[in-house]
Motif scaffolding. Structure first.
Motif, PDB file in Angstrom:
ATOM      1  N   ALA A 150      10.656  -5.813  -3.098  1.00  0.00           N
ATOM      2  CA  ALA A 150      11.515  -6.442  -2.420  1.00  0.00           C
ATOM      3  C   ALA A 150      11.974  -5.271  -1.449  1.00  0.00           C
ATOM      4  O   ALA A 150      12.297  -5.190  -0.102  1.00  0.00           O
ATOM      5  N   LEU A 151      12.397  -3.994  -2.175  1.00  0.00           N
ATOM      6  CA  LEU A 151      12.841  -2.857  -1.392  1.00  0.00           C
ATOM      7  C   LEU A 151      11.683  -2.109  -0.158  1.00  0.00           C
ATOM      8  O   LEU A 151      11.841  -1.687   0.620  1.00  0.00           O
ATOM      9  N   GLU A 191       9.434  -3.964   1.041  1.00  0.00           N
ATOM     10  CA  GLU A 191       9.311  -5.226   2.070  1.00  0.00           C
ATOM     11  C   GLU A 191      10.149  -4.663   3.322  1.00  0.00           C
ATOM     12  O   GLU A 191       9.874  -4.873   4.533  1.00  0.00           O
ATOM     13  N   SER A 192      11.237  -4.132   2.974  1.00  0.00           N
ATOM     14  CA  SER A 192      12.366  -3.977   4.169  1.00  0.00           C
ATOM     15  C   SER A 192      12.483  -2.635   4.415  1.00  0.00           C
ATOM     16  O   SER A 192      13.241  -2.096   5.292  1.00  0.00           O
ATOM     17  N   ASP A 193      11.370  -1.568   3.916  1.00  0.00           N
ATOM     18  CA  ASP A 193      11.481  -0.198   4.235  1.00  0.00           C
ATOM     19  C   ASP A 193      10.247   0.226   4.762  1.00  0.00           C
ATOM     20  O   ASP A 193       9.221   0.446   3.927  1.00  0.00           O
ATOM     21  N   ASP A 194      10.196   0.702   5.874  1.00  0.00           N
ATOM     22  CA  ASP A 194       8.701   1.082   6.320  1.00  0.00           C
ATOM     23  C   ASP A 194       8.365   2.549   5.869  1.00  0.00           C
ATOM     24  O   ASP A 194       6.942   2.910   6.056  1.00  0.00           O
TER      25      ASP A 194
END
Length: 210
Positions: free
Chosen positions: A177-178, A180-183
């Motif tokens: 999840a992390l 997915e939200s941090d490029d």
């Protein structure tokens, strides 16, 4: 932080048995060839004399005085604060690249997701790191059952590695999840053969705009 020589902080993350050690060796060689200088290599928890003592407290089980989840979290952040202040930031300020075996993402996944202490983790992370984070995190993703079997094949498991399968499943869910939200977090399929994992890591590194 204004870093000389475009120094970067790269971290390898993953559950037990994901193949972090071989990946670290691969990335270390890549950085050395890319920069003509060996990176400063760190591990967490640990990495300084004081932080290594804290690592022992976290890793070694004591049935007479079991480590509670909150203490585990705080010890890990105390060790991390020491490492960042006394090793990682000084190295980056001197223009040296740093290659980390785990960093803050581990706490978010293990203590935040696995232990259910996300509010505490986020609060302590904000207080100790103040927004400091790696330039690139390579997360080696593996199904927990497979990873734990690989870890068991290596030898005796430490206190963390002996946690229930559900603990690692929650940690993996949080990792993904992390990511997915941090490029700045790249996911590599660690269930592949080592050769394919390494091929994917090299492709990832070559694609970075450094």
């Amino acid at each position: 932080m204004n870093r000389p020589n475009n120094a970067k902080f790269v971290v390898i993350e993953g559950l037990e048995g994901a193949g972090k050690s071989s990946a670290i060796a691969l990335v270390r060689d890549f950085i050395e060839k890319h920069t003509a200088q060996a990176p400063v290599c760190t591990r967490e928890p640990g990495g300084t004399p004081l932080a290594e003592k804290m690592r022992d407290l976290v890793k070694i089980a004591d049935d007479t005085d079991p480590l509670c989840d909150e203490s585990e979290c705080l010890l890990i952040y105390a060790a991390r604060a020491q490492l960042v202040a006394n090793v990682i930031k000084p190295a980056l300020n001197q223009g040296q690249w740093v290659l980390g075996d785990r960093h803050n993402l581990s706490s978010l996944a293990y203590q935040g997701g696995g232990r259910g202490l996300m509010s505490l983790v986020e609060a302590v992370s904000d207080a100790t790191l103040k927004g400091f984070k790696p330039d690139l995190t390579i997360y080696l993703d593996i199904e927990p059952g497979l990873g734990l079997q690989r870890a068991a094949d290596r030898g005796a498991l430490d206190r963390i590695e002996q946690q229930a399968l559900s603990f690692f499943e929650r940690a993996r869910t949080t990792y993904l999840a992390l990511a997915e939200s941090d490029d700045t977090i790249a996911v590599i399929d660690a269930s592949q053969s080592m050769a394919d994992v390494h091929k994917d890591i090299i492709s990832l590194l070559q694609a970075q705009r450094w």
